[in-house]
Design a protein around this motif. Structure first.
Motif, mmCIF file in Angstrom:
data_model
loop_
_atom_site.group_PDB
_atom_site.id
_atom_site.type_symbol
_atom_site.label_atom_id
_atom_site.label_comp_id
_atom_site.label_asym_id
_atom_site.label_seq_id
_atom_site.Cartn_x
_atom_site.Cartn_y
_atom_site.Cartn_z
ATOM 1 N N LEU A 139 27.296 41.702 47.008
ATOM 2 C CA LEU A 139 27.745 42.084 45.905
ATOM 3 C C LEU A 139 29.245 42.721 46.180
ATOM 4 C CD1 LEU A 139 27.589 42.289 42.750
ATOM 5 C CD2 LEU A 139 26.497 44.703 43.443
ATOM 6 N N ARG A 140 29.462 43.499 46.990
ATOM 7 C CA ARG A 140 30.677 44.089 47.416
ATOM 8 C C ARG A 140 31.783 43.085 47.532
ATOM 9 N NH1 ARG A 140 27.946 47.321 50.771
ATOM 10 N NH2 ARG A 140 29.160 46.472 52.664
ATOM 11 N N GLN A 141 31.172 42.268 48.400
ATOM 12 C CA GLN A 141 32.419 40.965 48.751
ATOM 13 C C GLN A 141 32.796 40.149 47.498
ATOM 14 O OE1 GLN A 141 29.864 39.162 51.742
ATOM 15 N NE2 GLN A 141 30.863 40.226 53.227
ATOM 16 N N PHE A 142 31.854 40.019 46.570
ATOM 17 C CA PHE A 142 31.929 39.361 45.481
ATOM 18 C C PHE A 142 33.024 40.208 44.550
ATOM 19 C CE2 PHE A 142 31.190 38.425 40.701
ATOM 20 C CZ PHE A 142 31.705 36.985 40.779
ATOM 21 N N LEU A 143 32.734 41.733 44.418
ATOM 22 C CA LEU A 143 33.498 42.510 43.682
ATOM 23 C C LEU A 143 34.864 42.669 44.035
ATOM 24 C CD1 LEU A 143 31.053 45.121 42.589
ATOM 25 C CD2 LEU A 143 31.712 43.242 41.322
ATOM 26 N N ALA A 144 35.149 42.392 45.378
ATOM 27 C CA ALA A 144 36.607 42.494 45.742
ATOM 28 C C ALA A 144 37.367 41.503 45.522
ATOM 29 C CB ALA A 144 36.365 42.290 47.372
ATOM 30 N N PHE A 145 36.543 40.210 45.616
ATOM 31 C CA PHE A 145 37.096 38.822 45.083
ATOM 32 C C PHE A 145 37.521 38.877 43.647
ATOM 33 C CE2 PHE A 145 36.548 35.019 42.792
ATOM 34 C CZ PHE A 145 37.555 34.086 43.577
ATOM 35 N N LEU A 146 36.627 39.440 42.727
ATOM 36 C CA LEU A 146 36.881 39.664 41.263
ATOM 37 C C LEU A 146 38.121 40.539 41.072
ATOM 38 C CD1 LEU A 146 35.581 38.502 38.981
ATOM 39 C CD2 LEU A 146 34.173 40.219 38.688
ATOM 40 N N ARG A 147 37.847 41.637 41.757
ATOM 41 C CA ARG A 147 38.976 42.513 41.618
ATOM 42 C C ARG A 147 40.342 41.979 41.810
ATOM 43 N NH1 ARG A 147 39.843 46.396 46.593
ATOM 44 N NH2 ARG A 147 40.369 44.303 47.451
ATOM 45 N N ASP A 148 40.583 41.185 43.028
ATOM 46 C CA ASP A 148 41.896 40.463 43.225
ATOM 47 C C ASP A 148 42.194 39.704 42.132
ATOM 48 O OD1 ASP A 148 41.731 41.909 45.544
ATOM 49 O OD2 ASP A 148 41.181 40.461 46.933
ATOM 50 N N HIS A 149 41.114 38.857 41.585
ATOM 51 C CA HIS A 149 41.414 37.610 40.623
ATOM 52 C C HIS A 149 41.944 38.355 39.372
ATOM 53 C CE1 HIS A 149 40.735 34.151 38.275
ATOM 54 N NE2 HIS A 149 39.801 34.800 37.443
ATOM 55 N N LEU A 150 41.195 39.820 39.003
ATOM 56 C CA LEU A 150 41.845 40.356 37.593
ATOM 57 C C LEU A 150 42.955 41.390 37.767
ATOM 58 C CD1 LEU A 150 37.931 41.401 36.482
ATOM 59 C CD2 LEU A 150 39.335 39.492 35.730
ATOM 60 N N GLY A 151 43.127 41.538 38.938
ATOM 61 C CA GLY A 151 44.295 42.647 39.098
ATOM 62 C C GLY A 151 43.776 44.198 39.154
ATOM 63 N N GLY A 152 42.618 44.270 39.075
ATOM 64 C CA GLY A 152 42.077 45.607 39.351
ATOM 65 C C GLY A 152 40.575 45.743 39.323
ATOM 66 N N ASP B 123 35.303 30.698 37.934
ATOM 67 C CA ASP B 123 35.476 31.979 38.806
ATOM 68 C C ASP B 123 34.660 31.835 40.086
ATOM 69 O OD1 ASP B 123 37.456 32.925 37.197
ATOM 70 O OD2 ASP B 123 36.021 33.940 35.821
ATOM 71 N N ILE B 124 33.261 31.489 39.539
ATOM 72 C CA ILE B 124 32.032 31.632 40.933
ATOM 73 C C ILE B 124 32.498 30.624 41.765
ATOM 74 C CG2 ILE B 124 29.586 31.408 41.065
ATOM 75 C CD1 ILE B 124 30.342 33.760 39.178
ATOM 76 N N ARG B 125 32.791 29.294 41.324
ATOM 77 C CA ARG B 125 33.100 28.249 42.294
ATOM 78 C C ARG B 125 34.295 28.632 43.215
ATOM 79 N NH1 ARG B 125 32.517 24.753 37.405
ATOM 80 N NH2 ARG B 125 30.369 23.861 37.640
ATOM 81 N N ALA B 126 35.506 29.139 42.695
ATOM 82 C CA ALA B 126 36.421 29.816 43.459
ATOM 83 C C ALA B 126 36.054 30.790 44.277
ATOM 84 C CB ALA B 126 37.518 30.327 42.564
ATOM 85 N N TYR B 127 35.105 31.481 44.082
ATOM 86 C CA TYR B 127 34.671 32.554 45.056
ATOM 87 C C TYR B 127 33.948 31.847 46.196
ATOM 88 C CZ TYR B 127 31.245 36.187 47.062
ATOM 89 O OH TYR B 127 30.784 36.759 48.007
ATOM 90 N N LEU B 128 33.057 30.930 45.803
ATOM 91 C CA LEU B 128 32.039 30.225 47.034
ATOM 92 C C LEU B 128 33.344 29.496 47.773
ATOM 93 C CD1 LEU B 128 29.216 29.208 44.844
ATOM 94 C CD2 LEU B 128 29.179 30.849 46.305
ATOM 95 N N ALA B 129 34.455 28.802 47.353
ATOM 96 C CA ALA B 129 35.086 28.072 47.933
ATOM 97 C C ALA B 129 35.872 29.196 49.000
ATOM 98 C CB ALA B 129 36.196 27.463 47.019
ATOM 99 N N ALA B 130 36.183 30.221 48.342
ATOM 100 C CA ALA B 130 37.059 31.289 49.231
ATOM 101 C C ALA B 130 35.960 31.744 50.387
ATOM 102 C CB ALA B 130 37.346 32.489 48.588
#
Length: 341
Positions: A62-75, A89-96
């Motif tokens: 979950l932390r890894q996903f939230l870090a990705f989401l933070r970078d995606h949202l800018g905060g 968004d989900i596909r972009a995270y899995l691809a990353a």
């Protein structure tokens, strides 16, 4: 991976829920999302009774996903941000994550963790995350377990093979006892190292000796304790210089504390070189060997399922494929028509 993510570690979750869980820091998520994540992990530990390592892995995912989401949202993300994700968004995270070298099984677990947290949010009155119902996880690769040969498994569980020079006899006896439990009883390494002296049967009582094992999902099963395995445990207990408490760890380290599984893993790595075994020879491979060798000698699949503690028979059926492959290999090696073809 962001540096703050690598340094963050999910604290252990106690079975009684008394531990304070703070799975993410303020740089990764807003207060409402952090509080919800902590509640989710506590519920995994106390209500679903998942193993501490599983809870820790879910928190890390979950932390890894939230870090990705933070970078995606800018905060830092809020609960509304989390539930409002799009399939893209989900596909972009899995691809990353795949780009970072994460394999299919780990990606599947990461997606399962996110879905589990989303279900928790929905159960506690928040909006559902529709995107997670659309995105499919990676296809599972059907990899067969790789058991040791019977001869190799027996050598691994032999204290003389572990320490041929006799430099550390009680430690060699300890490791031989652990390997004997993995191969002779089909235990997971966490189950073997979780045993206490009070868990052992009274050998003087006679009859069939058994162990009551609590495995994944807090499920209990009964496994026979073979005389050879019991003898290996007795040899360790007799030579061990430390006297564990009845409810303390049966297997201890050099200083008397609970034995770290990494010690057993390193021992197996050393044995691989000394005995000429392949890289697939791990402590867990001894559990695979237990199931495979039982099946090769006419063991009932349902009985093997019970002994391994598998929730589903389909999990156990993978060992039938190993047996079939061995039969085919034997045929191709021995049949005159196969050799001439």
């Amino acid at each position: 991976m962001p540096a703050d993510m690598r340094k963050t570690r999910t604290p252990s979750v106690l079975s009684d829920g008394s531990a304070t869980v703070e799975p993410v820091g303020p740089l990764l998520a807003a207060p409402d999302l952090r509080a919800a994540a902590g509640d989710w992990l506590r519920r995994l530990a106390t209500e679903r009774r998942l193993a501490d390592l599983t809870v820790e892995a879910y928190g890390r995912d979950l932390r890894q996903f939230l870090a990705f989401l933070r970078d995606h949202l800018g905060g830092p993300a809020t609960i509304a941000d989390f539930t409002g994700q799009s399939p893209a968004d989900i596909r972009a995270y899995l691809a990353a994550r795949r780009g970072e070298g994460l394999a299919g099984p780990s990606l599947s677990r990461a997606l399962a963790a996110i879905r589990s947290f989303a279900r928790h949010l929905e159960r506690t009155g928040h909006a559902g995350t529709a995107a997670l119902t659309v995105v499919r996880g990676p296809k599972k690769r059907h990899a067969l377990p790789k058991p040791l040969t019977p001869a190799a498994a027996l050598r691994v569980a032999d204290a003389d093979e572990i320490d041929p020079a006799g430099d550390e006899p009680w430690i060699a006896a300890r490791d031989a006892a652990v390997f004997s439990l993995l191969y002779g009883c089909g235990l997971r390494i966490s189950e073997a190292l979780g045993l206490t002296p009070a868990d052992l049967p009274n050998r003087e009582a006679g009859g069939t000796q058994t162990l009551r094992i609590t495995g994944k999902g807090n499920k209990t099963r009964i496994v026979p304790l073979l005389p050879a395995v019991a003898d290996a445990i007795d040899a360790y207990r007799t030579s061990c210089p430390h006297a564990p408490e009845p409810d303390g760890a049966l297997f201890v380290g050099a200083r008397g504390g609970p034995l770290n599984p990494r010690i057993i893993q390193r021992r197996m790595a050393n044995l691989r070189g000394a005995l000429g075994l392949s890289d697939s020879a791990t402590p867990h491979a001894l559990r695979h060997s237990f199931a495979t060798h039982l099946l090769m000698n006419g063991g009932d699949l349902r009985a093997i399922q019970e002994l391994l503690g598998h929730a589903s028979l389909s999990t156990t059926q993978v060992y039938t494929e190993i047996d079939e492959r061995r039969l085919l290999d034997a045929y191709l090696d021995a049949h005159p028509r196969a050799r001439s073809g």
